[in-house]
Design a protein around this motif. Structure first.
Motif, short mmCIF file in Angstrom:
data_model
loop_
_atom_site.label_atom_id
_atom_site.label_comp_id
_atom_site.label_asym_id
_atom_site.label_seq_id
_atom_site.Cartn_x
_atom_site.Cartn_y
_atom_site.Cartn_z
N ASN A 2 0.81 -1.22 0.00
CA ASN A 2 0.00 0.00 0.00
C ASN A 2 0.85 1.27 0.00
O ASN A 2 0.31 2.35 0.12
CB ASN A 2 -0.91 0.01 1.22
CG ASN A 2 -1.90 -1.13 1.19
OD1 ASN A 2 -1.93 -1.90 0.25
ND2 ASN A 2 -2.72 -1.23 2.21
N ILE A 4 3.18 4.15 -1.54
CA ILE A 4 3.37 4.86 -2.80
C ILE A 4 4.73 5.54 -2.75
O ILE A 4 5.15 6.04 -1.70
CB ILE A 4 2.26 5.91 -3.00
CG1 ILE A 4 0.93 5.20 -3.20
CG2 ILE A 4 2.57 6.84 -4.16
CD1 ILE A 4 -0.23 6.14 -3.34
N LYS A 24 1.87 15.58 -4.95
CA LYS A 24 0.67 14.96 -5.49
C LYS A 24 0.49 13.60 -4.83
O LYS A 24 1.37 12.75 -4.90
CB LYS A 24 0.82 14.81 -7.01
CG LYS A 24 -0.44 14.42 -7.71
CD LYS A 24 -0.21 14.43 -9.21
CE LYS A 24 -1.47 14.09 -9.94
NZ LYS A 24 -1.26 14.10 -11.40
N THR A 25 -0.64 13.42 -4.15
CA THR A 25 -0.95 12.16 -3.47
C THR A 25 -2.25 11.59 -4.04
O THR A 25 -2.90 12.23 -4.87
CB THR A 25 -1.11 12.37 -1.94
OG1 THR A 25 -2.34 13.07 -1.72
CG2 THR A 25 0.05 13.13 -1.34
N VAL A 26 -2.63 10.41 -3.56
CA VAL A 26 -3.90 9.83 -4.01
C VAL A 26 -5.09 10.69 -3.61
O VAL A 26 -6.15 10.57 -4.19
CB VAL A 26 -4.09 8.37 -3.49
CG1 VAL A 26 -3.08 7.45 -4.12
CG2 VAL A 26 -4.04 8.31 -1.99
N ASP A 27 -4.90 11.57 -2.64
CA ASP A 27 -5.96 12.47 -2.18
C ASP A 27 -5.85 13.86 -2.78
O ASP A 27 -6.57 14.76 -2.38
CB ASP A 27 -5.92 12.59 -0.65
CG ASP A 27 -6.10 11.24 0.03
OD1 ASP A 27 -7.01 10.51 -0.36
OD2 ASP A 27 -5.33 10.93 0.95
N ILE A 51 -2.01 4.09 -0.32
CA ILE A 51 -3.24 3.46 -0.82
C ILE A 51 -4.02 2.86 0.35
O ILE A 51 -3.44 2.18 1.21
CB ILE A 51 -2.88 2.36 -1.84
CG1 ILE A 51 -2.13 2.98 -3.01
CG2 ILE A 51 -4.12 1.60 -2.31
CD1 ILE A 51 -1.50 1.97 -3.94
N ARG A 60 -4.21 2.62 5.89
CA ARG A 60 -3.57 3.05 4.65
C ARG A 60 -2.07 2.83 4.71
O ARG A 60 -1.48 2.80 5.79
CB ARG A 60 -3.81 4.54 4.43
CG ARG A 60 -5.26 4.92 4.33
CD ARG A 60 -5.39 6.38 4.13
NE ARG A 60 -4.99 6.70 2.76
CZ ARG A 60 -5.56 7.64 2.04
NH1 ARG A 60 -6.53 8.37 2.55
NH2 ARG A 60 -5.16 7.88 0.83
N HIS A 63 3.27 7.23 2.02
CA HIS A 63 3.73 7.81 0.77
C HIS A 63 5.18 8.23 0.98
O HIS A 63 5.46 9.10 1.81
CB HIS A 63 2.86 9.02 0.40
CG HIS A 63 3.14 9.58 -0.95
ND1 HIS A 63 2.15 9.90 -1.83
CD2 HIS A 63 4.30 9.88 -1.58
CE1 HIS A 63 2.69 10.38 -2.94
NE2 HIS A 63 4.00 10.38 -2.81
#
Length: 94
Positions: A2, A4, A24-27, A51, A60, A63
């Motif tokens: 999970n 990144i 820049k993140t998944v959110d 993730i 989660r 990152h």
């Protein structure tokens, strides 16, 4: 897993002085502090910004931001003079 991984390019000046950057993140974009004195190839970790775990969105991964310090190949005469002054200050203290 999970976790990144991403790269963040910063100037050598920002590596020395520290800076707040956007990652820049998944959110979406998230502010991250790059501490002063950050070395090239440092990895900064944003906990719980990776993730989400399948079946458990409260859990989660992390990152990992790999800091790439950009050293310029060309600098202006003024920049050269200023950097040489900094070098003199460091040599005087050594």
């Amino acid at each position: 897993g999970n976790t990144i991984h991403s790269d963040a390019k910063i100037s050598y000046i920002d590596a020395i002085l520290g800076k707040q950057i956007k990652v820049k993140t998944v959110d979406g974009l998230v502010d991250m502090k790059v501490p002063k004195g950050t070395q090239p190839e440092t990895t900064l970790v944003m906990r719980n910004r990776g993730i989400p775990t399948l079946g458990n969105s409260d859990q989660r991964g992390d990152h990992h931001v790999h800091v790439k310090v950009i050293i310029p190949k060309e600098i202006s005469e003024e920049e050269q003079k200023l950097i040489e002054e900094v070098r003199k200050l460091k040599e005087e203290k050594a």
